[in-house]
Design a protein around this motif. Sequence first.
Motif, mmCIF file in Angstrom:
data_model
loop_
_atom_site.group_PDB
_atom_site.id
_atom_site.type_symbol
_atom_site.label_atom_id
_atom_site.label_comp_id
_atom_site.label_asym_id
_atom_site.label_seq_id
_atom_site.Cartn_x
_atom_site.Cartn_y
_atom_site.Cartn_z
ATOM 1 N N LEU A 102 0.844 -1.186 0.000
ATOM 2 C CA LEU A 102 0.000 0.000 0.000
ATOM 3 C C LEU A 102 0.887 1.245 0.000
ATOM 4 C CD1 LEU A 102 -3.242 0.578 1.965
ATOM 5 C CD2 LEU A 102 -1.459 2.310 2.096
ATOM 6 N N TYR A 103 0.655 2.132 -0.993
ATOM 7 C CA TYR A 103 1.400 3.388 -1.098
ATOM 8 C C TYR A 103 0.419 4.525 -0.872
ATOM 9 C CZ TYR A 103 4.735 0.291 -3.402
ATOM 10 O OH TYR A 103 5.599 -0.718 -3.701
ATOM 11 N N HIS A 104 0.735 5.408 0.065
ATOM 12 C CA HIS A 104 -0.161 6.480 0.483
ATOM 13 C C HIS A 104 0.461 7.825 0.105
ATOM 14 C CE1 HIS A 104 -2.398 8.564 4.063
ATOM 15 N NE2 HIS A 104 -2.838 8.974 2.879
ATOM 16 N N ASN A 112 3.711 7.388 3.038
ATOM 17 C CA ASN A 112 3.767 6.115 3.775
ATOM 18 C C ASN A 112 3.707 4.948 2.791
ATOM 19 O OD1 ASN A 112 3.906 4.342 5.854
ATOM 20 N ND2 ASN A 112 1.830 4.670 6.622
ATOM 21 N N THR A 113 4.459 3.928 3.119
ATOM 22 C CA THR A 113 4.419 2.661 2.399
ATOM 23 C C THR A 113 4.268 1.547 3.437
ATOM 24 O OG1 THR A 113 5.879 3.487 0.671
ATOM 25 C CG2 THR A 113 5.640 1.104 0.835
ATOM 26 N N TYR A 134 -6.120 -0.050 7.549
ATOM 27 C CA TYR A 134 -5.097 1.006 7.433
ATOM 28 C C TYR A 134 -5.743 2.325 7.844
ATOM 29 C CZ TYR A 134 -1.574 4.129 5.521
ATOM 30 O OH TYR A 134 -0.617 5.112 5.375
ATOM 31 N N ILE A 136 -6.211 6.374 8.385
ATOM 32 C CA ILE A 136 -5.767 7.623 7.745
ATOM 33 C C ILE A 136 -6.418 8.797 8.452
ATOM 34 C CG2 ILE A 136 -5.415 6.523 5.496
ATOM 35 C CD1 ILE A 136 -8.084 7.741 4.595
ATOM 36 N N HIS A 144 -5.797 12.648 -0.867
ATOM 37 C CA HIS A 144 -5.108 11.401 -0.525
ATOM 38 C C HIS A 144 -5.261 10.430 -1.696
ATOM 39 C CE1 HIS A 144 -4.507 12.013 3.930
ATOM 40 N NE2 HIS A 144 -5.324 13.031 3.608
ATOM 41 N N PHE A 146 -4.109 6.628 -3.199
ATOM 42 C CA PHE A 146 -3.620 5.311 -2.764
ATOM 43 C C PHE A 146 -3.377 4.424 -3.982
ATOM 44 C CE2 PHE A 146 -6.122 7.051 0.667
ATOM 45 C CZ PHE A 146 -5.352 6.815 1.773
#
Length: 616
Positions: A102-104, A112-113, A134, A136, A144, A146
């Motif tokens: 997951l890449y944020h 965040n990863t 997850y 947020i 945001h 994702f």
Amino acid sequence: MNVMSIAYASQTANEMEPLNLNVESTAKINLQDWVYIHDSQHINKLSDIRSQPFSDWHKFKRSNSHKLGIKNYWVSFKINGGTTPLTRIIAIDNPLIDHIELYHFINDSLVNTHSLGDIYPFNARPIRSNIFLYPIHVAANEQHTFYIKINTKGNMDLPLTLWSSNDLTQMTEKTNLLHGFQIGLLFAISIFSLFIALASGSFSYSYYCGYVLSIALLIVTVHGVGFQFIWPNSPYIQQHILTINLPIILAFSLMFTEKALQLKYSSINMLRVCRALATASIILSFIMPFIDYSIGLYLIITAIMLVLILLAVFSLIRAFNGLKNAMLYFIGRVGLLIGGGVSGLLYFGFIDYDIKLQTPIMFGLIFEVITMAAVLAIRYNDERKEKQRIQQKALEQAQRIRESREDVLRLEEQTNEKLEHMVQERTLELEVTLRELNEVNQKLTEQNNTDQLTGVKNRHAFDRRLAAEGRISRRQQTPVGILMVDIDKFKPINDKYGHLAGDNTIQLIAKTLSEQLKRPTDLVSRFGGEEFAIILPNTTPDGAMLVAEMMRKAVSDLVIQWQGHTFYSTISIGVSVTVIENDQHPIQLLDNADQALYEAKRNGRNKVCYFEQTTE
């Protein structure tokens, strides 16, 4: 977990339709309406996927989830914040996904990863839950973005939901309650079946117990409860437990079917098919960890559907043949087939409902388990009634036997009374006769062992006693002594006073010798004519010599009177003492005493001589 601030210029992200949040947004939002997927499965890096044109992305459809074993499956979605900051939780409600990256991004900056999936220990999850969560925080006017990359060997079902923390907690509590009820019900049924199996020794309940336990393990695995509570630090178990457990369920189902449909007594061919398939299922369970997961899962699902259809046909045949529980068994199998069929149609995309793929088959399994419990309950009740009927017949037969036995006993009692009276009369006669015979026998025994003239033991008794004392001496290593006694100048007494005077002399000397012995184990016997032999068990040479001297002196002091005549007599004694070593030694001991007696005679009579072993 890495936190980065990397800016990417991405045309793709700007063209995706975002989810706009505000304070009026619902606490549960199905994100699948805002999720986009990428057609290619050959892109592994984030930078490459972000550089792809928007034309390669398309809106997520539920049919996109009906895949088994996918690699580099990319999805993306955007969330725009409103005027008020909000805290939400992204939920991926599929506990069996192997690997999630997951890449944020916030405002096109990677913040965040995070790596999720059941290839990692359970404690590596940011929120400890059986599904992937997850959290947020969406600030005012933030964007945001994702990107999620999926790699999994199993089903690609991707139920994405945006939750508020309170509603997620309530949903989790309800879900856990439902899961707990399912698992608890199955465990309760299995434990109850186990107790019945142990109490009755029935294989039917044993197989049913194993079947229900394996289904409970399946539900624990599918819902992620096992990974959360039982094997949280063993991703390897989580990866293989499903494909190992499914053949075990199939094997127990086949073995239970054999007993429930009573195939052993009705159809040998059906019995052989069930046993062969059960054996194959057990073998398949062992080799599943070494087969590609996707291929193995397809193979197991196909085998399960075919076996379920086959067992349904078997149960229908047995129902037509008149087996009482077969139709109920058929209904349970059909219920499971319907549940499995609906899950299969959902899985392959032939129908589309907003329910989890495993929900229909889970309800089918629960229905089948309850139905099979009813099958066992009915069978148990029938068996109980049959046992009661057999017991009642046995009691009636036992009553008839008891009455017949009582008649026979009465007849026997009457006969026995007559016989007893006759036996008593005969017994009294026999007792009198036996008593007389016993007295005669005792007298004969005593006469056989006693010298009639002197009243002491005779030669026969002496020989038996010497052999017995020899065995005792040999075993205990104690000395035994022999005294050979001869009346001196006995012939002149006979010649001068007559044979009756000689007999009287022998009697008096025998009495005098007996009076000198103090121990009950000592033995005086008439050896022959005017000779006596004396056995002194457990006696030393000094002791034997002392006893011999006492006898010699007592006889020499003896005054013998016969028909007005008074005279005296003396004796000569030979002594030999030794520890017996073998069976021939007692005879040697007697011979040694005899030699000592002759030595006393040669030395002038009226003497005691001890045998001394000479060495050459």
